[in-house]
Design an enzyme around this catalytic site. Sequence first.
Site, PDB file in Angstrom:
ATOM      1  N   GLN A 146      69.362  51.084  50.292  1.00  0.00           N
ATOM      2  CA  GLN A 146      69.224  52.325  49.552  1.00  0.00           C
ATOM      3  C   GLN A 146      70.724  53.095  49.484  1.00  0.00           C
ATOM      4  OE1 GLN A 146      66.250  54.132  48.540  1.00  0.00           O
ATOM      5  NE2 GLN A 146      67.603  55.677  47.764  1.00  0.00           N
TER       6      GLN A 146
ATOM      7  N   ASP B 105      66.056  45.171  43.058  1.00  0.00           N
ATOM      8  CA  ASP B 105      66.589  46.438  42.187  1.00  0.00           C
ATOM      9  C   ASP B 105      67.184  45.842  41.114  1.00  0.00           C
ATOM     10  OD1 ASP B 105      66.225  49.019  43.205  1.00  0.00           O
ATOM     11  OD2 ASP B 105      67.810  49.048  44.672  1.00  0.00           O
TER      12      ASP B 105
ATOM     13  N   LYS C  39      58.727  55.211  49.597  1.00  0.00           N
ATOM     14  CA  LYS C  39      58.820  53.674  49.129  1.00  0.00           C
ATOM     15  C   LYS C  39      57.943  52.922  50.176  1.00  0.00           C
ATOM     16  CE  LYS C  39      63.208  53.554  46.587  1.00  0.00           C
ATOM     17  NZ  LYS C  39      64.595  53.514  46.778  1.00  0.00           N
TER      18      LYS C  39
END
Length: 307
Positions: A109, A132, A65
């Site tokens: 994460q 997200d 990422k």
Amino acid sequence: MEAFAQSEALVPASSVIDGKAYAAGLMSRVKTEVAEIKGRLNTVPGLAVILVGEDPASSVYVASKRRETQAAGMNSFEHRLPETTSQIVLLDLVKELNGDPRVHGILVQLPLPGHLDADAVIEAIDPAKDVDGFHVINAGRLTVGQNALVPCTPLGCLMLLKDRLGDLTGRHAVVVGRSNIVGKPMAQLLLQEDCTVTIAHRHSRDLANLTRIADIVVVAVGRPEMVRGDWIKPGATVIDVGINRVVRDGKSRLVGDVAFAEMGHAHAVTPVPGGVGPMTIGCLLSNTLEAFRRAQDREETSAMEIS
Ligand code: NAD
């Protein structure tokens, strides 16, 4: 084409949805827009990623990422915290990032170590920075058709479907899997596109009979090659979200939730790897850009209100 070379004879190349190529195009569009923003405003979108602990797979995802964020010309802020990090320390960091004007997207994460409450951490993220799309505010906005930040994987699936099929109105879509991060938001997105949507899950009866009448089948269950060729009607489009590591002939390889080699009669199908997977990170950056644009709009609106 390497990824599906084995099955080319059974699935015509023209039926294979190349997610890698689509994702490369998406990344390039994001990069162009970031460069344009930098030229115009002398600032760029920023994405903060928090990793707690040393999970090797998560560590690889976070590193990739960072690479892709930087390649797109955005600022990347990486926070690696020890496994023993407390809930309070993690929440304080999220709070700090919520207030940092250089940060437009925040990603924690997952999975978090067992002693941490992931739901509470996600709820602490400012919904405007929740790239997200996991915050209940964004899930609720998606459900009522408001401007949500949408979870990256289903967003990527929708982009691939629209690219291949164009208008989805009136099609019957069956989504297999009802997780909060893939199945449910996927179903909501398809509903917004005016599909007729069926959601199936581990308790659904006669699953093969449900998928067999679908124009679109999206599978996100985490079971290697569960969906067989005779579950799919000729001409249907199949999106395989699953990523499963299996050992075949003594070799470890990745397969999806769909028996790809049996999909020769489908109109189109995504391979694993090389289908949905590459879209997820592209959509993360595209969500970060979207969060940046909305922050700019809010700033302009409040500046106008003051003047
Ligand atoms: P999950 O475990 O949270 O949910 C699985 C869903 O599948 C559940 O709703 C369950 O009811 C359903 N299910 C399980 N067994 C079933 C069966 N036999 N019949 C019908 N339904 C069944 O999983 P998830 O997070 O949604 O992920 C699903 C898969 O997608 C996994 O393989 C995961 O690795 C993969 N995934 C890929 C990406 C990507 O970027 N490509 C992103 C997220 C998840």
